[in-house]
Design a protein around this motif. Structure first.
Motif, PDB file in Angstrom:
ATOM      1  N   ALA A 259     -95.261  -8.469 -22.394  1.00 55.38           N
ATOM      2  CA  ALA A 259     -95.899  -7.828 -21.416  1.00 55.38           C
ATOM      3  C   ALA A 259     -96.952  -8.715 -20.558  1.00 55.38           C
ATOM      4  O   ALA A 259     -97.569  -9.057 -19.521  1.00 55.38           O
ATOM      5  N   VAL A 260     -97.967  -9.356 -21.536  1.00 54.57           N
ATOM      6  CA  VAL A 260     -98.939 -10.076 -21.234  1.00 54.57           C
ATOM      7  C   VAL A 260     -98.444 -11.412 -20.537  1.00 54.57           C
ATOM      8  O   VAL A 260     -99.152 -11.892 -19.633  1.00 54.57           O
ATOM      9  N   PHE A 261     -97.394 -11.978 -20.939  1.00 56.47           N
ATOM     10  CA  PHE A 261     -96.677 -13.193 -20.600  1.00 56.47           C
ATOM     11  C   PHE A 261     -96.288 -12.880 -19.016  1.00 56.47           C
ATOM     12  O   PHE A 261     -96.650 -13.729 -18.243  1.00 56.47           O
ATOM     13  N   ILE A 262     -95.691 -11.812 -18.750  1.00 55.85           N
ATOM     14  CA  ILE A 262     -95.386 -11.198 -17.301  1.00 55.85           C
ATOM     15  C   ILE A 262     -96.419 -11.331 -16.532  1.00 55.85           C
ATOM     16  O   ILE A 262     -96.719 -11.617 -15.436  1.00 55.85           O
ATOM     17  N   SER A 263     -97.435 -10.782 -17.057  1.00 58.15           N
ATOM     18  CA  SER A 263     -98.797 -10.351 -16.248  1.00 58.15           C
ATOM     19  C   SER A 263     -99.422 -11.810 -15.727  1.00 58.15           C
ATOM     20  O   SER A 263    -100.233 -11.601 -14.578  1.00 58.15           O
ATOM     21  N   LEU A 264     -99.141 -12.656 -16.249  1.00 50.36           N
ATOM     22  CA  LEU A 264     -99.640 -14.028 -15.908  1.00 50.36           C
ATOM     23  C   LEU A 264     -99.032 -14.565 -14.839  1.00 50.36           C
ATOM     24  O   LEU A 264     -99.531 -15.465 -13.958  1.00 50.36           O
ATOM     25  N   MET A 265     -98.126 -14.049 -14.282  1.00 46.58           N
ATOM     26  CA  MET A 265     -97.394 -14.169 -13.015  1.00 46.58           C
ATOM     27  C   MET A 265     -98.074 -13.882 -11.929  1.00 46.58           C
ATOM     28  O   MET A 265     -97.910 -14.278 -10.654  1.00 46.58           O
ATOM     29  N   GLU A 266     -99.002 -12.639 -11.972  1.00 43.57           N
ATOM     30  CA  GLU A 266     -99.379 -12.035 -10.901  1.00 43.57           C
ATOM     31  C   GLU A 266    -100.881 -12.376 -10.659  1.00 43.57           C
ATOM     32  O   GLU A 266    -101.342 -11.821  -9.528  1.00 43.57           O
ATOM     33  N   ILE A 267    -101.478 -12.920 -11.846  1.00 49.01           N
ATOM     34  CA  ILE A 267    -102.954 -13.099 -11.363  1.00 49.01           C
ATOM     35  C   ILE A 267    -103.352 -14.546 -10.676  1.00 49.01           C
ATOM     36  O   ILE A 267    -102.443 -15.405 -10.451  1.00 49.01           O
ATOM     37  N   SER A 268    -104.451 -14.748  -9.975  1.00 49.74           N
ATOM     38  CA  SER A 268    -104.856 -15.778  -9.487  1.00 49.74           C
ATOM     39  C   SER A 268    -105.128 -17.131 -10.336  1.00 49.74           C
ATOM     40  O   SER A 268    -105.031 -16.835 -11.588  1.00 49.74           O
ATOM     41  N   LEU A 269    -105.141 -18.304  -9.940  1.00 53.29           N
ATOM     42  CA  LEU A 269    -105.213 -19.531 -10.600  1.00 53.29           C
ATOM     43  C   LEU A 269    -106.583 -19.660 -11.580  1.00 53.29           C
ATOM     44  O   LEU A 269    -106.276 -19.956 -12.640  1.00 53.29           O
ATOM     45  N   ASN A 270    -107.570 -18.968 -11.013  1.00 48.67           N
ATOM     46  CA  ASN A 270    -108.813 -19.060 -11.560  1.00 48.67           C
ATOM     47  C   ASN A 270    -108.622 -18.052 -12.763  1.00 48.67           C
ATOM     48  O   ASN A 270    -109.142 -18.274 -14.170  1.00 48.67           O
ATOM     49  N   ASP A 271    -108.030 -16.909 -12.655  1.00 48.02           N
ATOM     50  CA  ASP A 271    -108.018 -16.087 -13.647  1.00 48.02           C
ATOM     51  C   ASP A 271    -106.991 -16.591 -14.723  1.00 48.02           C
ATOM     52  O   ASP A 271    -106.891 -16.193 -15.732  1.00 48.02           O
ATOM     53  N   LEU A 272    -105.972 -17.060 -14.464  1.00 44.99           N
ATOM     54  CA  LEU A 272    -104.908 -17.902 -15.432  1.00 44.99           C
ATOM     55  C   LEU A 272    -105.699 -19.020 -16.425  1.00 44.99           C
ATOM     56  O   LEU A 272    -105.662 -18.913 -17.471  1.00 44.99           O
ATOM     57  N   GLU A 273    -106.780 -19.597 -15.641  1.00 41.88           N
ATOM     58  CA  GLU A 273    -107.762 -20.553 -16.063  1.00 41.88           C
ATOM     59  C   GLU A 273    -108.328 -19.751 -17.307  1.00 41.88           C
ATOM     60  O   GLU A 273    -108.711 -20.462 -18.413  1.00 41.88           O
ATOM     61  N   ALA A 274    -109.100 -18.797 -16.998  1.00 48.75           N
ATOM     62  CA  ALA A 274    -109.928 -17.771 -17.822  1.00 48.75           C
ATOM     63  C   ALA A 274    -109.055 -17.215 -18.990  1.00 48.75           C
ATOM     64  O   ALA A 274    -109.618 -17.452 -19.896  1.00 48.75           O
ATOM     65  N   HIS A 275    -107.698 -17.033 -18.529  1.00 49.63           N
ATOM     66  CA  HIS A 275    -106.974 -16.665 -19.681  1.00 49.63           C
ATOM     67  C   HIS A 275    -106.692 -17.691 -20.848  1.00 49.63           C
ATOM     68  O   HIS A 275    -106.847 -17.524 -21.959  1.00 49.63           O
TER      69      HIS A 275
END
Length: 320
Positions: A259-275
């Motif tokens: 579920a976490v992996f799939i959620s990475l597909m819907e966030i912004s690039l800035n949020d992906l960096e933060a993750h």
């Protein structure tokens, strides 16, 4: 070769010992490595042996004769249960009546009978493993079709892929069929580890989607997420019988990871960096690179940004 599954001798299910998968269930005997010597758990080592099923790049195709229909599945479960039950009954009778048989004049006949019982059990285990492999094949085939579903490009609504609904129905009917024909022990063995395989397959389908040429909508990503939730419910329902090997902790961890992996597909690039900054080891570098390169509903992919971020974090770590 068939290794003896892990069992609890004091507990019998339907007249046979429970068949918990052994750590070398699908591993070749010629590896020369002790279980655990590579630092991986039983599930990870089994996945490594099932490379074709676990690293599909498109929907898996099988000849019509490869997969079982309901009747064939029930016959296999019945045969596995019958062979294991007979071997268990014969072994019990032999042990109770052959006390002190080492000094008996019939020692050769007793040893021949022991060998025959072991042969019957051996073939019972082979058929039980056939039932388990059938479940893995049927599950992998349906999960591999997710990446081709048109619901991933849907703009108007969130729908589940038809293959996910089909898998849920298959799990329910197979549970009923195998328990009816082969009992709970064979059913528990056949369904063992699916709570880890299904989210594993789902993550792999998400990788294919993220690396594919077709754009994915927010509804499409949400359908992937809901697929995990629905299959968790369906699988838990299908394995909610006595003496099932359903592992709640393993299921929770595996489905949460997907579920976490799939959620990475819907966030912004800035949020992906933060993750990534907060969880650099949660997924492999290859997975993170794929996510940074993925162009989704809320971002335009940029693989170079991952490389720069990784280099910057390494520099900061060395500076400390």
């Amino acid at each position: 070769d068939v290794d003896e599954p892990a069992v609890e001798p004091a507990t019998r299910v339907g007249g046979i010992l429970p068949l918990a998968p052994s750590e070398s269930d699908t591993s070749p005997r010629k590896t020369g490595k002790l279980p655990g010597a590579d630092g991986r758990g039983p599930f990870e080592r089994e996945v490594a042996q099932l490379d074709v099923l676990c690293k599909f790049k498109e929907p898996l195709q099988f000849e019509r004769s490869t997969l079982c229909n309901d009747e064939e599945q029930m016959k296999a479960a019945c045969l596995a249960n019958s062979l294991l039950r007979v071997s268990s009954l014969l072994d019990g009778q032999l042990r109770s009546r052959a006390g002190g048989w080492e000094k008996s004049s019939k020692i050769k006949a007793i040893r021949d009978l022991q060998s025959a019982i072991k042969t019957i059990r051996y073939h019972g285990l082979r058929v039980a493993k056939f039932c388990r492999m059938e479940m893995l094949l049927q599950t992998a085939k349906r999960m591999s079709e997710i990446c081709m579903s048109s619901v991933l490009q849907a703009e108007d609504a969130i729908r589940l892929p038809s293959c996910a609904n089909n898998l849920g129905e298959y799990l329910t009917s197979s549970s009923d069929n195998i328990r009816e024909a082969g009992g709970n022990a064979i059913a528990a063995y056949s369904f063992s580890s699916l709570e880890q395989y299904i989210p594993f397959y789902l993550m792999h389908a998400a990788r294919i989607v993220a690396g594919g040429p077709k754009a994915v909508t927010m509804n499409g990503i949400e359908s992937l997420d809901r697929t995990g939730s629905v299959l968790y419910r369906d699988l838990k329902g299908a394995t909610s019988f006595e003496n099932s090997f359903w592992d709640e902790e393993a299921a929770a961890n595996s489905f949460e990871q997907s579920a976490v992996f799939i959620s990475l597909m819907e966030i912004s690039l800035n949020d992906l960096e933060a993750h990534y900054r907060a969880n650099p080891t949660q997924f492999s570098d290859e997975d993170y690179q794929l996510m940074f390169a993925f162009t989704g509903p809320r971002r335009r992919g940029d693989a170079r940004r991952f490389n720069l971020l990784k280099s910057k974090m390494k520099t900061l770590k060395n500076a400390r």
